[in-house]
Design an enzyme around this catalytic site. Structure first.
Site, PDB file in Angstrom:
ATOM      1  N   LYS A  97      53.598  18.949   9.748  1.00 36.98           N
ATOM      2  CA  LYS A  97      53.575  17.508   9.998  1.00 36.98           C
ATOM      3  C   LYS A  97      54.049  17.205  11.416  1.00 36.98           C
ATOM      4  O   LYS A  97      53.487  16.354  12.109  1.00 36.98           O
ATOM      5  CB  LYS A  97      54.414  16.749   8.960  1.00 36.98           C
ATOM      6  CG  LYS A  97      54.283  15.241   9.135  1.00 36.98           C
ATOM      7  CD  LYS A  97      54.714  14.424   7.947  1.00 36.98           C
ATOM      8  CE  LYS A  97      54.483  12.943   8.252  1.00 36.98           C
ATOM      9  NZ  LYS A  97      55.016  12.058   7.210  1.00 36.98           N
ATOM     10  N   GLU A 132      51.952  16.911  -1.900  1.00 37.13           N
ATOM     11  CA  GLU A 132      51.974  16.779  -0.435  1.00 37.13           C
ATOM     12  C   GLU A 132      52.163  18.143   0.241  1.00 37.13           C
ATOM     13  O   GLU A 132      51.685  18.352   1.348  1.00 37.13           O
ATOM     14  CB  GLU A 132      53.056  15.790   0.018  1.00 37.13           C
ATOM     15  CG  GLU A 132      52.874  14.362  -0.488  1.00 37.13           C
ATOM     16  CD  GLU A 132      51.910  13.508   0.350  1.00 37.13           C
ATOM     17  OE1 GLU A 132      51.394  13.974   1.382  1.00 37.13           O
ATOM     18  OE2 GLU A 132      51.666  12.353  -0.068  1.00 37.13           O
ATOM     19  N   ARG A 191      46.580  12.030  13.633  1.00 35.21           N
ATOM     20  CA  ARG A 191      47.578  11.890  12.575  1.00 35.21           C
ATOM     21  C   ARG A 191      46.963  11.454  11.252  1.00 35.21           C
ATOM     22  O   ARG A 191      47.516  11.727  10.183  1.00 35.21           O
ATOM     23  CB  ARG A 191      48.636  10.880  13.027  1.00 35.21           C
ATOM     24  CG  ARG A 191      49.779  10.723  12.054  1.00 35.21           C
ATOM     25  CD  ARG A 191      50.909   9.920  12.672  1.00 35.21           C
ATOM     26  NE  ARG A 191      51.965   9.716  11.701  1.00 35.21           N
ATOM     27  CZ  ARG A 191      53.186   9.302  12.001  1.00 35.21           C
ATOM     28  NH1 ARG A 191      53.488   9.049  13.253  1.00 35.21           N
ATOM     29  NH2 ARG A 191      54.102   9.146  11.089  1.00 35.21           N
ATOM     30  N   GLU A 248      50.047   7.102  15.520  1.00 37.25           N
ATOM     31  CA  GLU A 248      48.912   7.080  14.601  1.00 37.25           C
ATOM     32  C   GLU A 248      47.692   6.355  15.151  1.00 37.25           C
ATOM     33  O   GLU A 248      47.253   5.342  14.620  1.00 37.25           O
ATOM     34  CB  GLU A 248      49.307   6.450  13.259  1.00 37.25           C
ATOM     35  CG  GLU A 248      48.286   6.759  12.185  1.00 37.25           C
ATOM     36  CD  GLU A 248      48.791   6.432  10.775  1.00 37.25           C
ATOM     37  OE1 GLU A 248      49.676   5.602  10.633  1.00 37.25           O
ATOM     38  OE2 GLU A 248      48.278   7.048   9.839  1.00 37.25           O
ATOM     39  N   HIS A 296      44.325  10.487   0.292  1.00 33.19           N
ATOM     40  CA  HIS A 296      45.023   9.211   0.158  1.00 33.19           C
ATOM     41  C   HIS A 296      44.076   8.025  -0.030  1.00 33.19           C
ATOM     42  O   HIS A 296      44.491   7.000  -0.576  1.00 33.19           O
ATOM     43  CB  HIS A 296      45.934   8.960   1.359  1.00 33.19           C
ATOM     44  CG  HIS A 296      47.206   9.768   1.326  1.00 33.19           C
ATOM     45  ND1 HIS A 296      47.215  11.149   1.290  1.00 33.19           N
ATOM     46  CD2 HIS A 296      48.521   9.387   1.302  1.00 33.19           C
ATOM     47  CE1 HIS A 296      48.482  11.587   1.273  1.00 33.19           C
ATOM     48  NE2 HIS A 296      49.286  10.543   1.271  1.00 33.19           N
ATOM     49  N   HIS A 354      52.823   8.295  -6.668  1.00 32.42           N
ATOM     50  CA  HIS A 354      52.023   8.440  -5.451  1.00 32.42           C
ATOM     51  C   HIS A 354      51.480   9.868  -5.320  1.00 32.42           C
ATOM     52  O   HIS A 354      50.292  10.072  -5.065  1.00 32.42           O
ATOM     53  CB  HIS A 354      52.873   8.075  -4.235  1.00 32.42           C
ATOM     54  CG  HIS A 354      52.209   8.329  -2.924  1.00 32.42           C
ATOM     55  ND1 HIS A 354      51.150   7.575  -2.471  1.00 32.42           N
ATOM     56  CD2 HIS A 354      52.430   9.265  -1.968  1.00 32.42           C
ATOM     57  CE1 HIS A 354      50.749   8.042  -1.294  1.00 32.42           C
ATOM     58  NE2 HIS A 354      51.520   9.061  -0.963  1.00 32.42           N
ATOM     59  N   ARG A 357      69.183  -4.501  16.618  1.00 35.90           N
ATOM     60  CA  ARG A 357      68.045  -3.915  17.350  1.00 35.90           C
ATOM     61  C   ARG A 357      68.099  -2.389  17.406  1.00 35.90           C
ATOM     62  O   ARG A 357      67.511  -1.782  18.289  1.00 35.90           O
ATOM     63  CB  ARG A 357      67.935  -4.479  18.762  1.00 35.90           C
ATOM     64  CG  ARG A 357      67.789  -5.999  18.815  1.00 35.90           C
ATOM     65  CD  ARG A 357      67.379  -6.484  20.181  1.00 35.90           C
ATOM     66  NE  ARG A 357      67.392  -7.932  20.226  1.00 35.90           N
ATOM     67  CZ  ARG A 357      68.428  -8.667  20.619  1.00 35.90           C
ATOM     68  NH1 ARG A 357      69.544  -8.073  20.998  1.00 35.90           N
ATOM     69  NH2 ARG A 357      68.360  -9.972  20.617  1.00 35.90           N
ATOM     70  N   ASN A 394      46.436  11.889   5.823  1.00 35.22           N
ATOM     71  CA  ASN A 394      46.072  11.039   4.685  1.00 35.22           C
ATOM     72  C   ASN A 394      44.999  11.675   3.803  1.00 35.22           C
ATOM     73  O   ASN A 394      44.355  10.975   3.025  1.00 35.22           O
ATOM     74  CB  ASN A 394      45.600   9.669   5.192  1.00 35.22           C
ATOM     75  CG  ASN A 394      46.750   8.862   5.765  1.00 35.22           C
ATOM     76  OD1 ASN A 394      47.844   8.845   5.203  1.00 35.22           O
ATOM     77  ND2 ASN A 394      46.519   8.207   6.883  1.00 35.22           N
ATOM     78  N   LYS A 411      58.086   6.848  10.351  1.00 32.40           N
ATOM     79  CA  LYS A 411      57.544   5.614   9.774  1.00 32.40           C
ATOM     80  C   LYS A 411      58.565   4.988   8.839  1.00 32.40           C
ATOM     81  O   LYS A 411      59.070   5.647   7.927  1.00 32.40           O
ATOM     82  CB  LYS A 411      56.278   5.914   8.973  1.00 32.40           C
ATOM     83  CG  LYS A 411      55.035   6.088   9.800  1.00 32.40           C
ATOM     84  CD  LYS A 411      53.843   6.115   8.851  1.00 32.40           C
ATOM     85  CE  LYS A 411      52.545   6.369   9.556  1.00 32.40           C
ATOM     86  NZ  LYS A 411      51.419   6.359   8.602  1.00 32.40           N
ATOM     87  N   HIS A 458      45.062   6.048  -3.060  1.00 30.18           N
ATOM     88  CA  HIS A 458      45.535   4.655  -3.030  1.00 30.18           C
ATOM     89  C   HIS A 458      44.723   3.786  -3.992  1.00 30.18           C
ATOM     90  O   HIS A 458      45.265   2.875  -4.623  1.00 30.18           O
ATOM     91  CB  HIS A 458      45.431   4.083  -1.610  1.00 30.18           C
ATOM     92  CG  HIS A 458      46.540   4.546  -0.704  1.00 30.18           C
ATOM     93  ND1 HIS A 458      46.418   4.541   0.677  1.00 30.18           N
ATOM     94  CD2 HIS A 458      47.780   5.020  -0.970  1.00 30.18           C
ATOM     95  CE1 HIS A 458      47.543   5.004   1.215  1.00 30.18           C
ATOM     96  NE2 HIS A 458      48.388   5.305   0.231  1.00 30.18           N
TER      97      HIS A 458
END
Lengths: 380, 380
Positions: free
Chosen positions: A246, A204, A260, A256, A267, A284, A140, A264, A162, A271
């Site tokens: 960031k 980025e 936030r 998010e 993106h 990416h 945990r 993206n 993330k 994507h």
């Protein structure tokens, strides 16, 4: 024949602590942590002073990065930990799945790792995401340290907490928000990065200009050649400013739910490119680079920026070695792929667009306008 | 022939909201939630007023509990959610693993569940642990509600936010601290609980006496027959007081770095019993019951309690229908199993012991003393 004093000198130099060039402190209350940025940090035991004491450490890396840096990191950690093991995962996004994640749990349990064992993620975004999720979940939650070895990972996954693995039905669907104890961006590791991956990381970096800080955009334009030549001072500033921006954005919205999402930018189109071509065909960062060009055209049509701005952004993206013409997947396929994006709501595609240089918002756009952008950028 | 008024009466009664007998509020800042305790709560739509609005809900249950209560819960939730699906997992601790957890992710992705979808855990501790971990991990966190249908789950997993699955090399090794939005302890579900499982739940209720509250211990001694007869008022008080005590302890130490460990009284020996016999041979509560007897003997040897206290605790545990003699696994096997317990540090076994009646501490004990306890309790 050199005197003993002279011959001793180089070894004194090489064992002197590497001084971080830059430092960014991520302020998240009791989950705060520092990002250290510099060349030659990972083989220096003093870099790890912020790491909690424990008897054991596990370095998680992949088969590509391990031969380059694992031994040096292991040696530096041996000064602070009684036992240090290294686990090599197979390399690639296709392995960002449960069976590979479970190799980390197998190693931890096989070595009798307790709740204080510290995990070290040595590699790019995939290694960081998986090691972070393993650290979040093992007993945990155990401490972990990011040692990102790609520019993309240094500017992107260093901040935000993330972590995730993929599910056969969706990317990054299973994961946690979980913060590291320390992020160590060793710029020396970027010397071995393939040129395509350096460019992907620059995508980025460039992104933070139009969405947040046009002064940084000016700086990138002026220093792109130094960045491409991997000059440490230029890289250090690019990584530092990217992490700062960031952190400012994420600090307002850790989980998010709102602002936030501007991170993206590029993106949604990106994507669709990645997924439409098949993951791995374009990196990416390459897809995001091209996606930013497309999102800039959409921003212009929505009145946020002028043609000169779009041209300026496109030029910089091209100079960074990134594609600026979309793969011709056809408008229907793009629209279909963008409708299943996580940001979609009730089937309506939502885009991050520039509402004025240095500022971004999320909004939907008329389908006819999106089709025009797809045609204009080569996608349809 | 009954008059229409009279015949209508029962249906009016059955649709009137069930009033919770007791309520415990768990105060964790922005992760606070209520525990409602009463009979007939799960088929009452008003029980779910604290749950955030969403379009979809997924009930996760198992093949044993589903035929008893899933339809009623689904009907109650249909009032608040546009779509409600039910997923039946196979029953048993042996299925508390990744492949079974993945059935939850498959169902969520198969139904197109978004970040607001609410998960409902309908069942005992295994269902609660797995559903909670799935909720913690799906898209990095979605809301969930606990509807525990065993006494053990009502008094134990209602509070504390521990979720986990097992790994072949260790129990509860992979999980998260993650809080529910609401816990609904419907005492009516305890009417279908097998007697062995009622006893297993009583072990955790009894536990709160020696570690925290001897007045509660007195109350349990006086009311054990009413509890064994499943009288709602007695059960309501036992569940409420257990949740209150656990909440007080957890409130001081949400992430189990200190005092929270006292909740594991009896668990170091108990886990060794469960693991040594093979999981499922003894119920968790049975192993904890016997483990508390063993830990009490260790406490006596360390000077915290006297022989009369050990006898009194042993008698109550036996009256609750729980084993008080340890299975003869041999001292070496016990020691080996206890060394891999999560509370171990650097190979040293640590035990929760009673330092005076109503108070517990964590400490290590000389191996020779542990061996004596194992002999004394029948284990070696």
């Amino acid at each position: 024949m050199p005197s003993p004093e002279l011959s001793a000198q180089p070894s004194v130099c090489s064992s002197a602590p590497a001084k971080p060039l830059e430092r960014v402190d991520i302020d998240l209350g009791d989950r705060s942590y520092p990002i250290l940025i510099g060349a030659g940090l990972l083989d220096d035991p003093t870099s790890f002073e912020a790491v909690p004491t424990a008897s054991a450490a596990l370095i998680v890396t992949n088969t590509t990065v391990s031969p380059l840096y694992a031994a040096a990191l292991q040696k530096a950690l041996a000064v602070r930990f009684r036992s240090v093991h290294t686990l090599e995962l197979p390399d690639g996004e296709v392995h960002k799945d449960w069976p590979t994640l479970n190799l980390i749990f197998d190693a931890l349990l096989g070595h009798g790792a307790d709740r204080k064992t510290v995990l070290f993620a040595l590699g790019g975004g995939v290694v960081g995401d998986m090691t972070g999720f393993a650290a979040a979940s093992y007993m945990r939650g155990v401490p972990f340290v990011q040692v990102p070895t790609t520019l993309l990972a240094q500017v992107d996954s260093s901040v935000g907490g993330k972590t995730a693995i993929n599910h056969p039905l969706g990317k990054n669907m299973i994961g946690a928000f979980y913060q590291p104890q320390l992020v160590l961006c060793d710029l020396a590791t970027l010397s071995t990065l393939p040129p395509r991956e350096l460019s992907a990381g620059l995508a980025e970096v460039i992104k933070y200009g139009p969405i947040y800080d046009m002064a940084f955009f000016d700086w990138i334009e002026a220093n792109l050649d130094a960045l491409s030549a991997r000059e440490p001072a230029a890289l250090a500033h690019a990584v530092k400013r990217s992490c700062e921006i960031k952190a400012e954005v994420v600090g307002q919205d850790e989980r998010e739910t709102g602002i936030r999402a501007i991170l993206n930018f590029g993106h949604t189109f990106g994507h669709a490119i990645e997924s439409g071509l098949g993951y791995g065909e374009w990196l990416h960062g390459e897809a995001v680079g091209c996606g930013m060009v497309m999102a800039a055209h959409l921003s212009q049509r929505l009145g946020g920026v002028d043609a000169a701005f779009v041209q300026r952004l496109t030029t910089l993206i091209a100079r960074a070695g990134l594609p600026v013409v979309a793969p011709r997947l056809g408008a229907e396929r793009y629209l279909e792929l963008m409708r299943i994006d996580k940001k979609s709501e009730a089937g309506e595609i939502r885009f991050v667009v520039i509402d004025r240089p240095g500022s971004a918002v999320m909004r939907s756009a008329p389908e006819a306008m999106v089709r025009e952008v797809l045609v204009q950028c080569g996608g349809a």
